[in-house]
Design an enzyme around this catalytic site. Structure first.
Site, PDB file in Angstrom:
ATOM      1  N   GLU A   2      13.936   6.351  19.571  1.00  0.00           N
ATOM      2  CA  GLU A   2      14.060   5.476  18.820  1.00  0.00           C
ATOM      3  C   GLU A   2      13.001   4.593  18.150  1.00  0.00           C
ATOM      4  O   GLU A   2      12.180   3.901  19.171  1.00  0.00           O
ATOM      5  CB  GLU A   2      15.443   4.532  18.845  1.00  0.00           C
ATOM      6  CG  GLU A   2      15.858   3.842  17.744  1.00  0.00           C
ATOM      7  CD  GLU A   2      16.936   2.860  18.362  1.00  0.00           C
ATOM      8  OE1 GLU A   2      17.450   2.133  17.530  1.00  0.00           O
ATOM      9  OE2 GLU A   2      17.318   2.833  19.461  1.00  0.00           O
ATOM     10  N   LYS A  34      20.730   5.777  10.240  1.00  0.00           N
ATOM     11  CA  LYS A  34      21.839   5.468  11.048  1.00  0.00           C
ATOM     12  C   LYS A  34      23.134   4.828  10.116  1.00  0.00           C
ATOM     13  O   LYS A  34      22.715   3.885   9.206  1.00  0.00           O
ATOM     14  CB  LYS A  34      21.335   4.474  12.065  1.00  0.00           C
ATOM     15  CG  LYS A  34      22.305   3.952  12.995  1.00  0.00           C
ATOM     16  CD  LYS A  34      21.535   3.112  14.114  1.00  0.00           C
ATOM     17  CE  LYS A  34      22.487   2.485  15.093  1.00  0.00           C
ATOM     18  NZ  LYS A  34      21.893   1.635  16.185  1.00  0.00           N
ATOM     19  N   CYS A  92      21.249   5.612  19.024  1.00  0.00           N
ATOM     20  CA  CYS A  92      21.628   4.235  19.956  1.00  0.00           C
ATOM     21  C   CYS A  92      23.019   4.026  19.904  1.00  0.00           C
ATOM     22  O   CYS A  92      23.803   4.936  20.401  1.00  0.00           O
ATOM     23  CB  CYS A  92      20.720   3.141  19.454  1.00  0.00           C
ATOM     24  SG  CYS A  92      20.966   1.578  20.519  1.00  0.00           S
TER      25      CYS A  92
END
Length: 509
Positions: free
Chosen positions: A272, A334, A386
């Site tokens: 990330e 995301k 995540c």
């Protein structure tokens, strides 16, 4: 007649039992993985609450939640204090408010459980698993959700693992809580010498547990015979310099250096925001990566993305993944953002009050739904960034469009706490639920490759700068859970609530 073994216990002792019962659930998760404590925890909770009034049930539910979250999400303190530029007293206060607020969900649920079941202890035993599962689902949805510490997650290595691809993590939670209720019922039945119903209850409960290993042998999906080579890099970049422009070149050189021997791998994964500048600033590094890649190689990296949003009618930032290569490509933004870490609720009032509300890159916007997979040759990789890997239905829905899962994270926010271990365990459960291989890349651990049974086939320990290489495989077909999601289990729980509440079981029992 059901009995209450703690009927004469003083209030402080009953409160202590509930706090301990909640904390026992934390021990079912990584890094301990004592899954067998789950039913025991539920039986302890019922030993205190089964005959309580509504007001008492609210307090008992809150104490149970307090025990669970105060022990299970202590990693929040690391994010707030060590990386949020917040003083220790303020960090303790914020963590306390967070834990106490989460525990309120259980308090309200227990109060509602009492209202639904009235005074009948039998009805309460039947309703408890249903109420618990519905509470978990609500907690994973309310205010963007906190889908953490689901009891079923602990069974990725437990005997109930086989239920995951069939019905998902909530189904396993239903079995665990149902087993806890059955243990309490067995105790009461045997004590009152009602051996026949005790035997029936015991056999039915045991059958659910014995079915798990049998189901785990079933090949819900088909694994390809053609392996893909991969390399994933764990840079172990200190969180304190992650967004410091003075260290930008050093960070990029770390990942370029780690990749030097693996440019010809089919899939190369950086974690990330491994590229800690936006794509419009990262043109030179992206072109350099493209020039180094093998002919059939694709590099996938986390990167902030700056673009025009038609929803907001303005330019906005996304936490994104970029795939680079001649044999593939794609971008994913995301969707499930972390409150305060990636966006600030009530931003106009909270910004500037304390350092925690001004974390770097905490102004992201969620990406659109139904995004296309990343392409790497024949692999169609469905990503999760995540926190997103914690959402079972979200990952299952997306997995239908891909034959391989990839997740990236920066668990440096959680330091040397239990958070990264819990995070990895949830990733493993998602691989098990979908019957797909998953490649997991993190900044400082735990980087891993996970097979379609949720088992780790290779990993890099935390806080090491290293490269993980190996092979993984694409998968065809869908598990039943991917097709239905959690709705069958939630529907079953709702049916139990409706029909048991309507006094299918007489009130005087």
């Amino acid at each position: 007649m059901l009995s209450n073994p703690l009927a004469r216990a003083p209030r402080w002792a009953a409160a202590l039992v509930l706090l301990v019962a909640g904390a026992l659930q934390t021990l079912t998760f990584s890094p301990w993985e004592w899954w067998w404590l789950g039913p025991l925890s539920v039986a302890l909770i019922l030993s205190v609450t089964l005959f309580q009034t509504g007001r008492q049930l609210f307090l008992s539910g809150w104490l149970t939640g307090l025990g669970l979250f105060a022990s299970g999400v202590t990693w929040i303190y690391v994010s707030i204090s060590e990386h949020g530029n917040t003083s220790i007293p303020v960090a303790v206060l914020l963590m306390t408010l967070f834990v106490a607020g989460l525990a309120l969900v259980h308090g309200i649920a227990f109060w509602g459980w009492g209202k639904l079941a009235k005074e009948s202890p039998v009805r309460r035993l039947i309703l408890f698993p249903a109420v618990w599962v519905l509470t978990d689902w609500i907690r994973g949805w309310l205010l963007t959700g906190f889908p953490w510490l689901y009891l079923g997650t602990a069974h990725v290595d437990g005997p109930l693992a086989g239920w995951a691809p069939l019905a998902g993590v909530h189904a396993i939670t239903l079995i665990i809580t149902g087993t806890g209720a059955a243990l309490y019922g067995l105790y009461s039945l045997v004590r009152s010498r009602r051996y026949a119903p005790a035997a029936i209850l015991g056999v039915c409960t045991l059958a659910l547990w014995l079915a798990g290993p049998a189901l785990n042998r079933f090949p819900w999906t088909e694994v390809s015979n053609k392996p893909l080579t991969f390399a994933t890099m764990q840079g172990n970049i200190p969180q304190q310099i992650k967004w410091d422009p003075d260290f930008l070149r050093d960070q990029l050189m770390v990942y370029l250096g780690l990749t030097e021997e693996d440019w010809d791998r089919d899939i190369i994964l950086w974690p990330e925001t491994a590229i800690p500048i936006t794509q419009d600033e990262a043109g030179p590094i992206i072109e350099h990566i493209r020039s180094k890649l093998g002919e059939e190689s694709v590099l996938i990296s986390g990167i902030p993305w700056y673009t025009y949003s038609t929803n907001r009618e303005d330019y906005t930032y996304h936490n994104s993944i970029l795939a680079i290569g001649d044999e593939g490509g794609g971008v994913y933004h995301k969707q499930k953002l972390v409150p305060f870490g990636e966006y600030v609720p009530l931003e106009q009032w909270l910004r500037g009050i304390i350092g925690f509300f001004d974390l770097p890159m905490s102004s992201f916007s969620p990406g659109p739904k139904y995004q296309d997979p990343l392409i790497a040759g024949e692999a169609r990789l469905m990503p999760a960034i995540c926190y997103e890997v914690a959402y079972p239905d979200f990952v299952a829905m997306n997995a239908r469009r891909g034959n391989l899962l990839v997740t990236i994270s920066n668990d440096g926010w959680f330091g040397d706490s239990i958070g990264p271990h819990q995070h990895l365990q949830m990733a493993r459960m998602r691989a098990l639920e979908t019957g797909r291989y998953m490649l997991r890349g993190t900044n400082n651990g735990v980087t891993a490759v996970i097979d379609n049974k949720g088992q780790i086939r290779g990993d890099i320990p935390q806080f090491e700068r290293e490269v993980l290489t190996g092979e993984l495989r694409t998968v065809s077909g869908n598990t039943p859970f991917m097709l239905t999601g959690s709705w069958p289990v939630l529907t079953l729980a709702a049916i139990l609530v409706v029909f048991v509440r309507e006094r299918v079981i007489p009130k005087n029992r």
